[in-house]
Design a protein around this motif. Structure first.
Motif, PDB file in Angstrom:
ATOM      1  N   THR A   1       0.834  -1.197   0.000  1.00 29.73           N
ATOM      2  CA  THR A   1       0.000   0.000   0.000  1.00 29.73           C
ATOM      3  C   THR A   1       0.871   1.250   0.000  1.00 29.73           C
ATOM      4  OG1 THR A   1      -0.085   0.181   2.414  1.00 29.73           O
ATOM      5  CG2 THR A   1      -1.735  -1.246   1.356  1.00 29.73           C
ATOM      6  N   HIS A   2       0.213   2.394  -0.194  1.00 31.94           N
ATOM      7  CA  HIS A   2       0.911   3.683  -0.131  1.00 31.94           C
ATOM      8  C   HIS A   2       1.615   3.842   1.214  1.00 31.94           C
ATOM      9  CE1 HIS A   2       0.410   8.356   0.176  1.00 31.94           C
ATOM     10  NE2 HIS A   2       1.644   8.026  -0.127  1.00 31.94           N
ATOM     11  N   GLU A   3       0.933   3.496   2.287  1.00 31.62           N
ATOM     12  CA  GLU A   3       1.524   3.611   3.616  1.00 31.62           C
ATOM     13  C   GLU A   3       2.749   2.710   3.759  1.00 31.62           C
ATOM     14  OE1 GLU A   3      -1.718   3.156   2.983  1.00 31.62           O
ATOM     15  OE2 GLU A   3      -2.343   5.220   3.441  1.00 31.62           O
ATOM     16  N   ASP A   4       2.702   1.526   3.165  1.00 36.93           N
ATOM     17  CA  ASP A   4       3.864   0.629   3.198  1.00 36.93           C
ATOM     18  C   ASP A   4       5.049   1.246   2.472  1.00 36.93           C
ATOM     19  OD1 ASP A   4       2.345  -1.312   4.510  1.00 36.93           O
ATOM     20  OD2 ASP A   4       1.784  -2.315   2.641  1.00 36.93           O
ATOM     21  N   LEU A   5       4.785   1.914   1.344  1.00 31.74           N
ATOM     22  CA  LEU A   5       5.871   2.518   0.574  1.00 31.74           C
ATOM     23  C   LEU A   5       6.505   3.665   1.352  1.00 31.74           C
ATOM     24  CD1 LEU A   5       7.210   2.006  -2.152  1.00 31.74           C
ATOM     25  CD2 LEU A   5       5.757   3.795  -3.126  1.00 31.74           C
ATOM     26  N   LEU A   6       5.685   4.435   2.063  1.00 33.41           N
ATOM     27  CA  LEU A   6       6.233   5.488   2.918  1.00 33.41           C
ATOM     28  C   LEU A   6       7.052   4.883   4.054  1.00 33.41           C
ATOM     29  CD1 LEU A   6       3.240   7.992   3.180  1.00 33.41           C
ATOM     30  CD2 LEU A   6       5.247   8.119   1.680  1.00 33.41           C
ATOM     31  N   ARG A   7       6.627   3.745   4.545  1.00 32.53           N
ATOM     32  CA  ARG A   7       7.401   3.082   5.593  1.00 32.53           C
ATOM     33  C   ARG A   7       8.742   2.585   5.050  1.00 32.53           C
ATOM     34  NH1 ARG A   7       5.865  -2.293   9.101  1.00 32.53           N
ATOM     35  NH2 ARG A   7       7.622  -2.109  10.536  1.00 32.53           N
ATOM     36  N   TYR A   8       8.733   2.102   3.811  1.00 33.45           N
ATOM     37  CA  TYR A   8       9.995   1.718   3.174  1.00 33.45           C
ATOM     38  C   TYR A   8      10.924   2.930   3.100  1.00 33.45           C
ATOM     39  CZ  TYR A   8      13.159   0.891  -0.769  1.00 33.45           C
ATOM     40  OH  TYR A   8      14.259   0.806  -1.584  1.00 33.45           O
ATOM     41  N   ARG A   9      10.358   4.095   2.733  1.00 35.49           N
ATOM     42  CA  ARG A   9      11.162   5.313   2.709  1.00 35.49           C
ATOM     43  C   ARG A   9      11.691   5.646   4.106  1.00 35.49           C
ATOM     44  NH1 ARG A   9       9.271  10.107   3.997  1.00 35.49           N
ATOM     45  NH2 ARG A   9      10.667  11.877   3.708  1.00 35.49           N
ATOM     46  N   ASP A  10      10.866   5.447   5.134  1.00 37.17           N
ATOM     47  CA  ASP A  10      11.322   5.668   6.509  1.00 37.17           C
ATOM     48  C   ASP A  10      12.511   4.775   6.845  1.00 37.17           C
ATOM     49  OD1 ASP A  10       9.288   7.507   6.850  1.00 37.17           O
ATOM     50  OD2 ASP A  10       7.959   6.124   7.907  1.00 37.17           O
ATOM     51  N   ALA A  11      12.456   3.544   6.356  1.00 41.86           N
ATOM     52  CA  ALA A  11      13.567   2.612   6.622  1.00 41.86           C
ATOM     53  C   ALA A  11      14.849   3.114   5.964  1.00 41.86           C
ATOM     54  CB  ALA A  11      13.207   1.220   6.113  1.00 41.86           C
ATOM     55  N   LEU A  12      14.733   3.694   4.765  1.00 43.88           N
ATOM     56  CA  LEU A  12      15.905   4.275   4.115  1.00 43.88           C
ATOM     57  C   LEU A  12      16.427   5.457   4.914  1.00 43.88           C
ATOM     58  CD1 LEU A  12      14.919   4.241   0.325  1.00 43.88           C
ATOM     59  CD2 LEU A  12      16.395   2.639   1.533  1.00 43.88           C
ATOM     60  N   CYS A  13      15.495   6.289   5.436  1.00 40.79           N
ATOM     61  CA  CYS A  13      15.907   7.457   6.211  1.00 40.79           C
ATOM     62  C   CYS A  13      16.675   7.066   7.465  1.00 40.79           C
ATOM     63  CB  CYS A  13      14.685   8.284   6.595  1.00 40.79           C
ATOM     64  SG  CYS A  13      13.855   9.118   5.227  1.00 40.79           S
ATOM     65  N   SER A  14      16.271   5.974   8.097  1.00 43.60           N
ATOM     66  CA  SER A  14      16.876   5.575   9.369  1.00 43.60           C
ATOM     67  C   SER A  14      18.101   4.684   9.198  1.00 43.60           C
ATOM     68  CB  SER A  14      15.844   4.854  10.234  1.00 43.60           C
ATOM     69  OG  SER A  14      15.387   3.670   9.591  1.00 43.60           O
ATOM     70  N   SER A  15      18.370   4.256   7.976  1.00 43.14           N
ATOM     71  CA  SER A  15      19.517   3.369   7.751  1.00 43.14           C
ATOM     72  C   SER A  15      20.825   4.146   7.848  1.00 43.14           C
ATOM     73  CB  SER A  15      19.409   2.713   6.368  1.00 43.14           C
ATOM     74  OG  SER A  15      20.596   1.999   6.070  1.00 43.14           O
ATOM     75  N   PRO A  16      21.838   3.604   8.536  1.00 49.91           N
ATOM     76  CA  PRO A  16      23.129   4.299   8.620  1.00 49.91           C
ATOM     77  C   PRO A  16      23.843   4.366   7.276  1.00 49.91           C
ATOM     78  CG  PRO A  16      23.270   2.107   9.590  1.00 49.91           C
ATOM     79  CD  PRO A  16      21.819   2.346   9.305  1.00 49.91           C
ATOM     80  N   ALA A  17      23.535   3.444   6.366  1.00 54.71           N
ATOM     81  CA  ALA A  17      24.152   3.442   5.033  1.00 54.71           C
ATOM     82  C   ALA A  17      23.082   3.101   4.009  1.00 54.71           C
ATOM     83  CB  ALA A  17      25.310   2.437   4.979  1.00 54.71           C
ATOM     84  N   PRO A  18      22.152   4.040   3.747  1.00 55.80           N
ATOM     85  CA  PRO A  18      21.031   3.734   2.840  1.00 55.80           C
ATOM     86  C   PRO A  18      21.510   3.440   1.427  1.00 55.80           C
ATOM     87  CG  PRO A  18      21.130   6.083   3.333  1.00 55.80           C
ATOM     88  CD  PRO A  18      22.115   5.415   4.238  1.00 55.80           C
TER      89      PRO A  18
END
Length: 464
Positions: A190-207
């Motif tokens: 879903t759209h919300e899942d895709l935003l969560r994927y983006r959140d995971a990239l934001c929080s990754s130390p080496a995205p």
């Protein structure tokens, strides 16, 4: 050990894949997202020592033609067979292990965070267990692996509910089979899942900005919120800059918020065909009204007298796929040495001290904006206070490569007048931090005799 990876997937056919993303994505865009996710899976599989086998949904005649360019000629493409999902998975695993492989894992195509290290951890789990699972957060699993076919893993009566993994494990324990686990991940449906994927990239130390990340960056909705009050002299230039986004279709929308102009500003905006909100005067109030009326994943707050770099929207998207908050640097249309100094100080302050002002074009994640409580609706310092709030919560802006050209109209006059205005703004911020009333500070800032407040010996004393 000979290892194999089995990928279960649909073909990326518009209208048949990622349909839960609609209407945020069109059918064609849903297929584009699926292609991006498959591209990333193929790349991660190539990083392992395992051979890849792709099993696609039966009945999709064009599947092979659509999947072959993504995986190459060397990857076998096979239609799934079986009465239900469990039987399809068991048959695929039995077929691949029957080719002489020592271990294989089967995954779906909805996990963009699935990476080569996750596959490798799954294979290591099989060194000491009969089966391995990758749990998904919805109660199912995205990965199952084994060294020999175990039909007991696929005998639950139904799939697609929150007890799939629990029910499966219960049957395996009854059969005396041992189980290992790899990382717990989440599906992107879903759209919300895709935003969560983006959140995971934001929080990754080496995205790692892979194909799915680039697709996400390109398809985040950007809301540009421009506030106006008696801007008849500057609004035409802003309207021209916003013209490519006038209709509000696609991934960018523009919202003008007028605070009661009396010089024809609002009429110019309406005549040009842009969306216009009318509110009371007040920067914080106007900015908040625009944000609340917007639909964007990213909110970009803009002053009407700004001149943007040509590719400003691309720069914002590139920053925001892996960050939650950003701004542009500022420059002024003046060769005066002290205006150059002002530019340097403003950009240094944003980079090093995480203090951003409105003329630098603040942009941030929609959810973060509302989580921080929006702009304070005060007569002055709304941008300063919002920056302080973000900084106190641990957020620091990422600055775009290019600069906004900001009007120097508040610095009119001689070099001495410019210096006095800079000094006044510094003093007003200091006094605001000490708790003085923003309404009184605003009155002083707008006064025709503002110089008197900063000339030595002229400013009246106030209690902090």
């Amino acid at each position: 050990m000979r290892k194999a990876i089995i990928l279960f997937t649909r073909a990326p056919i518009p209208g048949r894949t990622k349909t839960r993303m609609m209407p945020w994505l069109s059918p064609g865009e849903c297929a584009g997202l699926h292609r991006a996710m498959l591209t990333d899976i193929a790349a991660e599989c190539r990083r392992t020592e395992a051979d890849l086998f792709v099993y696609f949904t039966p009945g999709e005649e064009e599947a092979a033609a659509l999947l072959r360019p993504l995986f190459g000629e060397e990857v076998p493409l096979t239609a799934q067979s079986g009465a239900d999902l469990g039987q399809k998975m068991f048959r695929a695993i039995a077929q691949v292990l029957g080719r002489g492989y020592d271990a294989c894992v089967l995954t779906g195509a909805d996990i963009p965070l699935l990476s080569a290290p996750v596959y490798e951890r799954a294979f290591r789990g099989l060194a000491s267990a009969d089966l391995v699972f990758g749990p998904s957060e919805d109660g199912g699993y995205y990965l199952v692996g084994m060294k020999e076919p175990h039909p007991e893993a696929f005998q639950i009566p139904s799939y697609g509910h929150e007890k799939v993994l629990d029910n499966t494990l219960e049957g395996l324990r009854s059969a005396g089979l041992s189980v290992a686990f790899t990382d717990t991940l989440f599906d992107v449906d879903t759209h919300e899942d895709l935003l969560r994927y983006r959140d995971a990239l934001c929080s990754s130390p080496a995205p790692d900005l892979r194909a799915t990340g680039r697709f996400t960056a390109d398809h985040l909705v950007l809301s540009i919120i421009v506030i106006t009050y008696n801007e008849a002299r500057t609004v035409d230039r802003m309207l021209e800059q916003m013209r490519p986004f006038r209709r509000g279709e696609g991934r960018t929308e523009v919202i003008f918020v007028d605070g009661g102009s009396t010089d024809g500003t609002a009429e110019k905006i309406e005549t040009a065909g842009f969306r216009l909100l009318r509110t009371q005067k007040g920067r914080g109030l106007q900015l908040n009204a625009g944000a609340e009326a917007s639909r964007g994943d990213i909110l970009f707050f803009l002053h009407c007298d700004s001149v943007l770099p040509e590719d400003f929207d691309r720069q914002i998207r590139d920053i925001m796929i892996m960050n939650e908050y950003g701004c542009f640097g500022v420059r002024f249309p003046s060769r005066n040495f002290f205006m150059w100094t002002n530019r340097w100080i403003s950009n240094f302050r944003a980079k090093r001290r995480a203090i951003v002002f409105g003329d630098q074009g603040i942009f941030l994640d929609r959810r973060l904006f509302f989580r921080m409580g929006e702009f304070p609706e005060i007569p002055l310092m709304e941008d300063y206070q919002f920056s302080l709030t973000l900084r106190s919560a641990g957020y620091r802006p990422v600055m775009a490569r290019r600069r906004i050209l900001s009007s120097a109209r508040r610095y009119r006059g001689s070099t001495m007048t410019k210096l006095l205005r800079m000094k006044q703004m510094y003093e007003l911020r200091r006094r605001y931090r000490r708790g003085e009333d923003p309404a009184e500070l605003f009155e002083e800032y707008e006064s025709e005799n503002w110089e008197e407040s900063v000339l030595p010996g002229r400013r009246r004393h106030r209690n902090g």
